[in-house]
Motif scaffolding. Sequence first.
Motif, PDB file in Angstrom:
ATOM      1  N   ILE A 145       0.862  -1.177   0.000  1.00  0.00           N
ATOM      2  CA  ILE A 145       0.000   0.000   0.000  1.00  0.00           C
ATOM      3  C   ILE A 145       0.900   1.230   0.000  1.00  0.00           C
ATOM      4  N   MET A 146       0.493   2.274  -0.731  1.00  0.00           N
ATOM      5  CA  MET A 146       1.377   3.438  -0.893  1.00  0.00           C
ATOM      6  C   MET A 146       0.565   4.705  -1.127  1.00  0.00           C
ATOM      7  N   GLY A 147       1.069   5.808  -0.603  1.00  0.00           N
ATOM      8  CA  GLY A 147       0.450   7.095  -0.855  1.00  0.00           C
ATOM      9  C   GLY A 147       1.322   8.221  -0.341  1.00  0.00           C
ATOM     10  N   SER A 148       0.894   9.447  -0.610  1.00  0.00           N
ATOM     11  CA  SER A 148       1.656  10.622  -0.205  1.00  0.00           C
ATOM     12  C   SER A 148       0.782  11.570   0.609  1.00  0.00           C
ATOM     13  N   SER A 149       1.418  12.367   1.441  1.00  0.00           N
ATOM     14  CA  SER A 149       0.733  13.339   2.268  1.00  0.00           C
ATOM     15  C   SER A 149      -0.248  12.610   3.203  1.00  0.00           C
TER      16      SER A 149
ATOM     17  N   GLN B 226       4.513  -9.084  12.399  1.00  0.00           N
ATOM     18  CA  GLN B 226       4.922  -9.878  11.246  1.00  0.00           C
ATOM     19  C   GLN B 226       5.991  -9.106  10.475  1.00  0.00           C
ATOM     20  N   PRO B 227       6.785  -9.797   9.678  1.00  0.00           N
ATOM     21  CA  PRO B 227       7.792  -9.091   8.879  1.00  0.00           C
ATOM     22  C   PRO B 227       7.145  -8.011   8.017  1.00  0.00           C
ATOM     23  N   MET B 228       7.798  -6.874   7.910  1.00  0.00           N
ATOM     24  CA  MET B 228       7.223  -5.719   7.214  1.00  0.00           C
ATOM     25  C   MET B 228       8.344  -4.966   6.515  1.00  0.00           C
ATOM     26  N   ARG B 229       8.000  -4.325   5.402  1.00  0.00           N
ATOM     27  CA  ARG B 229       8.935  -3.419   4.731  1.00  0.00           C
ATOM     28  C   ARG B 229       8.234  -2.075   4.582  1.00  0.00           C
ATOM     29  N   ILE B 230       8.810  -1.032   5.174  1.00  0.00           N
ATOM     30  CA  ILE B 230       8.242   0.313   5.099  1.00  0.00           C
ATOM     31  C   ILE B 230       9.287   1.247   4.503  1.00  0.00           C
ATOM     32  N   TYR B 231       8.907   1.917   3.408  1.00  0.00           N
ATOM     33  CA  TYR B 231       9.787   2.866   2.716  1.00  0.00           C
ATOM     34  C   TYR B 231       9.208   4.259   2.924  1.00  0.00           C
ATOM     35  N   MET B 232       9.957   5.115   3.595  1.00  0.00           N
ATOM     36  CA  MET B 232       9.445   6.424   3.989  1.00  0.00           C
ATOM     37  C   MET B 232      10.367   7.522   3.471  1.00  0.00           C
ATOM     38  N   ILE B 233       9.797   8.511   2.779  1.00  0.00           N
ATOM     39  CA  ILE B 233      10.606   9.636   2.309  1.00  0.00           C
ATOM     40  C   ILE B 233       9.924  10.956   2.684  1.00  0.00           C
ATOM     41  N   GLY B 234      10.734  11.986   2.814  1.00  0.00           N
ATOM     42  CA  GLY B 234      10.249  13.335   3.035  1.00  0.00           C
ATOM     43  C   GLY B 234      11.275  14.335   2.549  1.00  0.00           C
ATOM     44  N   GLY B 235      10.824  15.497   2.165  1.00  0.00           N
ATOM     45  CA  GLY B 235      11.712  16.509   1.638  1.00  0.00           C
ATOM     46  C   GLY B 235      12.004  17.614   2.638  1.00  0.00           C
ATOM     47  N   ASP B 236      13.221  18.131   2.563  1.00  0.00           N
ATOM     48  CA  ASP B 236      13.605  19.229   3.451  1.00  0.00           C
ATOM     49  C   ASP B 236      12.848  20.514   3.141  1.00  0.00           C
ATOM     50  N   GLN B 237      12.235  20.588   1.953  1.00  0.00           N
ATOM     51  CA  GLN B 237      11.498  21.786   1.555  1.00  0.00           C
ATOM     52  C   GLN B 237      10.007  21.701   1.885  1.00  0.00           C
ATOM     53  N   GLU B 238       9.613  20.715   2.691  1.00  0.00           N
ATOM     54  CA  GLU B 238       8.183  20.488   2.944  1.00  0.00           C
ATOM     55  C   GLU B 238       7.680  21.106   4.245  1.00  0.00           C
ATOM     56  N   GLY B 239       8.473  21.894   4.892  1.00  0.00           N
ATOM     57  CA  GLY B 239       8.040  22.479   6.147  1.00  0.00           C
ATOM     58  C   GLY B 239       8.893  21.988   7.297  1.00  0.00           C
TER      59      GLY B 239
ATOM     60  N   GLU C 121       3.944  16.342  -6.698  1.00  0.00           N
ATOM     61  CA  GLU C 121       3.931  15.107  -7.486  1.00  0.00           C
ATOM     62  C   GLU C 121       5.269  14.832  -8.168  1.00  0.00           C
ATOM     63  N   TRP C 122       5.988  15.882  -8.581  1.00  0.00           N
ATOM     64  CA  TRP C 122       7.257  15.628  -9.259  1.00  0.00           C
ATOM     65  C   TRP C 122       8.226  14.902  -8.341  1.00  0.00           C
ATOM     66  N   TYR C 123       8.198  15.226  -7.070  1.00  0.00           N
ATOM     67  CA  TYR C 123       9.083  14.585  -6.096  1.00  0.00           C
ATOM     68  C   TYR C 123       8.690  13.127  -5.900  1.00  0.00           C
ATOM     69  N   TRP C 124       7.411  12.888  -5.707  1.00  0.00           N
ATOM     70  CA  TRP C 124       6.941  11.526  -5.493  1.00  0.00           C
ATOM     71  C   TRP C 124       7.116  10.677  -6.749  1.00  0.00           C
ATOM     72  N   ARG C 125       6.920  11.294  -7.907  1.00  0.00           N
ATOM     73  CA  ARG C 125       7.139  10.594  -9.177  1.00  0.00           C
ATOM     74  C   ARG C 125       8.599  10.161  -9.301  1.00  0.00           C
ATOM     75  N   ARG C 126       9.510  11.043  -8.960  1.00  0.00           N
ATOM     76  CA  ARG C 126      10.931  10.735  -9.065  1.00  0.00           C
ATOM     77  C   ARG C 126      11.332   9.599  -8.141  1.00  0.00           C
ATOM     78  N   GLU C 127      10.758   9.573  -6.967  1.00  0.00           N
ATOM     79  CA  GLU C 127      11.183   8.611  -5.957  1.00  0.00           C
ATOM     80  C   GLU C 127      10.429   7.290  -6.019  1.00  0.00           C
ATOM     81  N   PHE C 128       9.365   7.232  -6.816  1.00  0.00           N
ATOM     82  CA  PHE C 128       8.563   6.006  -6.865  1.00  0.00           C
ATOM     83  C   PHE C 128       9.359   4.769  -7.280  1.00  0.00           C
ATOM     84  N   PRO C 129      10.157   4.800  -8.371  1.00  0.00           N
ATOM     85  CA  PRO C 129      10.835   3.568  -8.792  1.00  0.00           C
ATOM     86  C   PRO C 129      11.723   2.962  -7.710  1.00  0.00           C
ATOM     87  N   ALA C 130      12.496   3.794  -7.031  1.00  0.00           N
ATOM     88  CA  ALA C 130      13.370   3.282  -5.968  1.00  0.00           C
ATOM     89  C   ALA C 130      12.545   2.679  -4.834  1.00  0.00           C
TER      90      ALA C 130
END
Length: 233
Positions: A112-116, A160-173, A209-218
Motif C-alpha cells: 500500500i502506498m500514498g503521499s501526504s 509480522q515481517p514488514m517493509r516500510i519505505y518512507m521519504i520526506g523533503g527538506d522543503q516540505e516544512g 507530485e514531481w518529487y513523489w514521481r521521481r522517488e517512486f521507482p526506488a
Amino acid sequence: IYLPQDYYVSNQDYPVLYMHDAQNLFDAFYSFSGEWEIDESMEINQNNGGLPAIIVGIENGGANRVAEYTPWSHPQYGGGAGELYVDFLVNTLKPYIDANFRTRPGRETTGIMGSSLGGLISNYAALERPDVFGKAGVFSPSFWFSDSSFTHAATQGHSQPMRIYMIGGDQEGSNMVGNMYAMRDTLLANGFSASELNVTNHGDGQHSEWYWRREFPAAFNWLFADVLLDRSS
C-alpha cells in the motif's frame, strides 16, 4: 488498474500495490497537480528486468478525502473515517481484485502506498492490518495531523515481517522530516528492525507530485526486492 505489459500473454500471477489518490497516478489530464507517471515507470522497470506488478489506484472522495485518509479527527480539519476506508480496502476492494485478476494475494506480495495524507493512511493501514499488507510506501506523511499516529504505532508494535519505505523533503516544512524520523524511532522502539525500514530525506524534496514521481521507482524496487517472479503459473 494498471496491468503489466505481459498480463494478457502470460499465465503469470502478479503482486499488487494499492495506491491512494488515483486521480494523480496515471494521467495528467485527470490530475489535480500533476501525475506520478506510474504506468510509464512500471513499464520502464519491467523492460529493465524489474518485477512486474498490478497497480490498483483508488480515487479519493474529493471533499471526503480528509475523512478517508485520517483515522483520527483534527480540531480544525475534521476527518476520522480512515478506519472505515481501510475496512473497505481489506473487505471489499482487495477481494474483488483477487477474484477478477491474476494476483498473488498473500501479505508478502501486497503493498500500500500514498503521499501526504495518503502516506499517513498507508502507514496506518500497514500497522493496523499487517495480516493483509506486508509493504508500505509512506511518502511525505502528514503525521502532524494527529499525535495518535505515534501512539498507534507504539500500540500496534511489530507482529509480522514488514517493509516500510518512507521519504520526506527538506522543503516540505519544519515538521516533515522530524516527524518522519520520530515515526522511525517509534517503530524501532516497538519491535521493528532497521532492515525493515528505509527512511530517507532529500534536500530538494517538495510536497509535490514531481518529487513523489521521481522517488517512486526506488521505493517500489526496495519494497518488492524480496519478491521473486512466480514461475508456478
